[in-house]
Motif scaffolding. Structure first.
Motif, PDB file in Angstrom:
ATOM      1  N   MET A  11     -62.678-130.752  20.480  1.00 22.70           N
ATOM      2  CA  MET A  11     -62.095-131.037  19.175  1.00 22.70           C
ATOM      3  C   MET A  11     -61.241-132.269  19.286  1.00 22.70           C
ATOM      4  O   MET A  11     -60.540-132.466  20.249  1.00 22.70           O
ATOM      5  N   SER A  12     -61.276-133.075  18.216  1.00 21.12           N
ATOM      6  CA  SER A  12     -60.626-134.355  18.332  1.00 21.12           C
ATOM      7  C   SER A  12     -59.138-134.317  18.063  1.00 21.12           C
ATOM      8  O   SER A  12     -58.431-135.239  18.375  1.00 21.12           O
ATOM      9  N   ILE A  13     -58.648-133.247  17.453  1.00 25.93           N
ATOM     10  CA  ILE A  13     -57.216-133.163  17.162  1.00 25.93           C
ATOM     11  C   ILE A  13     -56.687-131.877  17.758  1.00 25.93           C
ATOM     12  O   ILE A  13     -57.217-130.815  17.521  1.00 25.93           O
ATOM     13  N   ASP A  14     -55.650-131.960  18.524  1.00 25.25           N
ATOM     14  CA  ASP A  14     -55.104-130.761  19.153  1.00 25.25           C
ATOM     15  C   ASP A  14     -53.595-130.748  19.048  1.00 25.25           C
ATOM     16  O   ASP A  14     -52.954-131.788  18.956  1.00 25.25           O
ATOM     17  N   ILE A  15     -53.034-129.542  19.086  1.00 26.76           N
ATOM     18  CA  ILE A  15     -51.579-129.413  19.147  1.00 26.76           C
ATOM     19  C   ILE A  15     -51.156-129.545  20.602  1.00 26.76           C
ATOM     20  O   ILE A  15     -51.710-128.908  21.476  1.00 26.76           O
ATOM     21  N   ALA A  16     -50.203-130.392  20.846  1.00 26.57           N
ATOM     22  CA  ALA A  16     -49.675-130.547  22.197  1.00 26.57           C
ATOM     23  C   ALA A  16     -48.192-130.254  22.169  1.00 26.57           C
ATOM     24  O   ALA A  16     -47.466-130.829  21.367  1.00 26.57           O
ATOM     25  N   VAL A  17     -47.760-129.348  23.007  1.00 31.64           N
ATOM     26  CA  VAL A  17     -46.328-129.064  23.102  1.00 31.64           C
ATOM     27  C   VAL A  17     -45.708-130.122  23.998  1.00 31.64           C
ATOM     28  O   VAL A  17     -46.019-130.217  25.176  1.00 31.64           O
ATOM     29  N   GLU A  18     -44.855-130.950  23.410  1.00 31.04           N
ATOM     30  CA  GLU A  18     -44.292-132.065  24.152  1.00 31.04           C
ATOM     31  C   GLU A  18     -42.979-131.686  24.811  1.00 31.04           C
ATOM     32  O   GLU A  18     -42.143-131.029  24.219  1.00 31.04           O
ATOM     33  N   VAL A  19     -42.833-132.119  26.036  1.00 28.45           N
ATOM     34  CA  VAL A  19     -41.597-131.898  26.779  1.00 28.45           C
ATOM     35  C   VAL A  19     -41.015-133.261  27.134  1.00 28.45           C
ATOM     36  O   VAL A  19     -41.696-134.095  27.712  1.00 28.45           O
ATOM     37  N   SER A  20     -39.777-133.482  26.749  1.00 28.07           N
ATOM     38  CA  SER A  20     -39.153-134.779  26.995  1.00 28.07           C
ATOM     39  C   SER A  20     -38.951-135.002  28.490  1.00 28.07           C
ATOM     40  O   SER A  20     -38.638-134.075  29.237  1.00 28.07           O
ATOM     41  N   ASN A  21     -39.113-136.242  28.922  1.00 27.12           N
ATOM     42  CA  ASN A  21     -38.856-136.614  30.307  1.00 27.12           C
ATOM     43  C   ASN A  21     -37.429-137.150  30.393  1.00 27.12           C
ATOM     44  O   ASN A  21     -37.116-138.168  29.794  1.00 27.12           O
TER      45      ASN A  21
ATOM     46  N   GLN B 240     -42.682-123.929  21.671  1.00 30.70           N
ATOM     47  CA  GLN B 240     -43.693-122.887  21.496  1.00 30.70           C
ATOM     48  C   GLN B 240     -43.243-121.870  20.459  1.00 30.70           C
ATOM     49  O   GLN B 240     -44.043-121.394  19.661  1.00 30.70           O
ATOM     50  N   ALA B 241     -41.957-121.538  20.473  1.00 31.48           N
ATOM     51  CA  ALA B 241     -41.431-120.589  19.494  1.00 31.48           C
ATOM     52  C   ALA B 241     -41.556-121.164  18.092  1.00 31.48           C
ATOM     53  O   ALA B 241     -41.897-120.460  17.139  1.00 31.48           O
ATOM     54  N   SER B 242     -41.295-122.472  17.965  1.00 30.63           N
ATOM     55  CA  SER B 242     -41.407-123.128  16.673  1.00 30.63           C
ATOM     56  C   SER B 242     -42.840-123.094  16.172  1.00 30.63           C
ATOM     57  O   SER B 242     -43.106-122.861  14.992  1.00 30.63           O
ATOM     58  N   ALA B 243     -43.789-123.313  17.072  1.00 32.59           N
ATOM     59  CA  ALA B 243     -45.207-123.281  16.693  1.00 32.59           C
ATOM     60  C   ALA B 243     -45.589-121.907  16.179  1.00 32.59           C
ATOM     61  O   ALA B 243     -46.292-121.772  15.181  1.00 32.59           O
ATOM     62  N   LYS B 244     -45.118-120.870  16.842  1.00 35.85           N
ATOM     63  CA  LYS B 244     -45.466-119.508  16.435  1.00 35.85           C
ATOM     64  C   LYS B 244     -44.810-119.135  15.105  1.00 35.85           C
ATOM     65  O   LYS B 244     -45.369-118.379  14.318  1.00 35.85           O
ATOM     66  N   LYS B 245     -43.625-119.693  14.835  1.00 33.99           N
ATOM     67  CA  LYS B 245     -42.940-119.389  13.575  1.00 33.99           C
ATOM     68  C   LYS B 245     -43.699-119.953  12.381  1.00 33.99           C
ATOM     69  O   LYS B 245     -43.696-119.385  11.303  1.00 33.99           O
TER      70      LYS B 245
ATOM     71  N   GLY C  64     -46.866-130.970  12.173  1.00 32.56           N
ATOM     72  CA  GLY C  64     -46.564-132.387  12.048  1.00 32.56           C
ATOM     73  C   GLY C  64     -46.115-132.844  10.677  1.00 32.56           C
ATOM     74  O   GLY C  64     -46.268-132.161   9.677  1.00 32.56           O
ATOM     75  N   LYS C  65     -45.518-134.043  10.641  1.00 29.75           N
ATOM     76  CA  LYS C  65     -45.025-134.626   9.396  1.00 29.75           C
ATOM     77  C   LYS C  65     -46.189-135.012   8.480  1.00 29.75           C
ATOM     78  O   LYS C  65     -46.121-134.867   7.278  1.00 29.75           O
ATOM     79  N   GLN C  66     -47.239-135.588   9.058  1.00 28.45           N
ATOM     80  CA  GLN C  66     -48.469-135.846   8.313  1.00 28.45           C
ATOM     81  C   GLN C  66     -49.336-134.629   8.605  1.00 28.45           C
ATOM     82  O   GLN C  66     -50.007-134.563   9.623  1.00 28.45           O
ATOM     83  N   PRO C  67     -49.283-133.604   7.742  1.00 26.95           N
ATOM     84  CA  PRO C  67     -49.789-132.271   8.093  1.00 26.95           C
ATOM     85  C   PRO C  67     -51.208-132.228   8.656  1.00 26.95           C
ATOM     86  O   PRO C  67     -52.120-132.862   8.141  1.00 26.95           O
TER      87      PRO C  67
ATOM     88  N   VAL D 123     -59.975-127.574  12.193  1.00 27.69           N
ATOM     89  CA  VAL D 123     -58.817-128.429  11.958  1.00 27.69           C
ATOM     90  C   VAL D 123     -59.069-129.267  10.704  1.00 27.69           C
ATOM     91  O   VAL D 123     -60.135-129.870  10.555  1.00 27.69           O
ATOM     92  N   LEU D 124     -58.093-129.284   9.820  1.00 36.57           N
ATOM     93  CA  LEU D 124     -58.139-130.099   8.609  1.00 36.57           C
ATOM     94  C   LEU D 124     -57.025-131.128   8.674  1.00 36.57           C
ATOM     95  O   LEU D 124     -55.865-130.779   8.891  1.00 36.57           O
ATOM     96  N   SER D 125     -57.368-132.395   8.495  1.00 35.78           N
ATOM     97  CA  SER D 125     -56.338-133.448   8.439  1.00 35.78           C
ATOM     98  C   SER D 125     -56.494-134.211   7.136  1.00 35.78           C
ATOM     99  O   SER D 125     -57.610-134.517   6.704  1.00 35.78           O
ATOM    100  N   LEU D 126     -55.372-134.496   6.494  1.00 36.66           N
ATOM    101  CA  LEU D 126     -55.348-135.207   5.218  1.00 36.66           C
ATOM    102  C   LEU D 126     -54.404-136.395   5.360  1.00 36.66           C
ATOM    103  O   LEU D 126     -53.192-136.262   5.184  1.00 36.66           O
ATOM    104  N   ASN D 127     -54.946-137.537   5.715  1.00 34.63           N
ATOM    105  CA  ASN D 127     -54.127-138.716   5.999  1.00 34.63           C
ATOM    106  C   ASN D 127     -54.103-139.666   4.808  1.00 34.63           C
ATOM    107  O   ASN D 127     -55.126-140.242   4.434  1.00 34.63           O
TER     108      ASN D 127
END
Length: 221
Positions: free
Chosen positions: A1-11, A36-41, A170-173, A195-199
């Motif tokens: 799939m071309s669009i995926d959710i990635a949980v980002e961790v700051s370096n 991860q908790a935010s994603a599940k909410k 995301g901000k651009q859902p 996955v549905l993207s509306l840009n």
């Protein structure tokens, strides 16, 4: 799939001593848990009665699990002009065929504003990707604005993918629909997933639809 959710961790750049490294790792793990908790909410669990879901969804006549012959016939009946890879003999040769991903068939219609690709492995459609570009003054339907069209597409596909899990990201859902697995999602998810993207930007709207069911063909990548 071309669009995926990635949980980002700051370096974080911190002290080079052991305590500093330990604090940095602890903070990173903490942020990961929060993400991860935010994603599940943000997930909405719908009451799927078995009549819908990604596995049963059909886009332009094509659904996951369809044979190559039926998929090609469906796309042609919808007005798509397909590339040479749609031909039975050619579809099993390079560059149309890949031992890992199978056969990729591409098509377009309505002066190229609609583009669609399907991937087939073991004679089953396991991946579909569609992009539609709307430009005011060219192909925007009469009586529609970019905003109203964006809402129409959202409503259309929200109803189509009556999946068990629905997730906005995301901000651009970007909207994820999955028949069995809750977020966060990765590339290795094997259940029926869409996955549905509306840009929207600079007066244009690009609608993206991706459907995939890796478990259908036993893929683990």
């Amino acid at each position: 799939m071309s669009i995926d959710i990635a949980v980002e961790v700051s370096n974080h750049t911190g002290p080079s001593d052991a305590n500093g490294n330990h604090d940095s790792k602890s903070q990173a793990k903490s942020e990961n848990k929060v993400a991860q908790a935010s994603a599940k909410k943000n997930v909405q669990k719908t009451s799927n009665d078995g009549s819908g879901g990604v596995a049963k969804a059909v886009v332009d006549g094509v659904g996951l699990g369809m044979t190559q012959e039926n998929a090609v016939a469906a796309l042609q009946s919808k007005g798509y002009k397909l590339g040479k890879c749609a031909k039975p003999k050619t579809s099993l040769q390079k560059p149309c065929f890949n031992a890992k991903f199978g056969t990729t068939i591409k098509g377009a219609r309505k002066k190229g504003y609609e583009k669609l690709s399907v991937r087939i492995l073991n004679d089953k459609v396991y991946w579909l990707s569609k992009r539609v570009t709307f430009i005011p003054g060219r192909n925007l339907p009469d009586g529609q604005t970019v905003s109203t069209l964006k809402q129409d597409y959202y409503d259309k596909y929200r109803a189509l993918f009556d999946a068990e899990y629905f997730h906005q990201y995301g901000k651009q859902p970007i909207y994820h629909f999955d028949d069995t697995s809750p977020p966060p999602y990765s590339r290795k998810i094997s259940s029926p997933h869409a996955v549905l993207s509306l840009n929207e930007g600079r007066g244009t709207l690009i609608v993206g639809i991706d459907m995939e069911w890796k478990g259908l063909v036993g893929a683990t990548w």
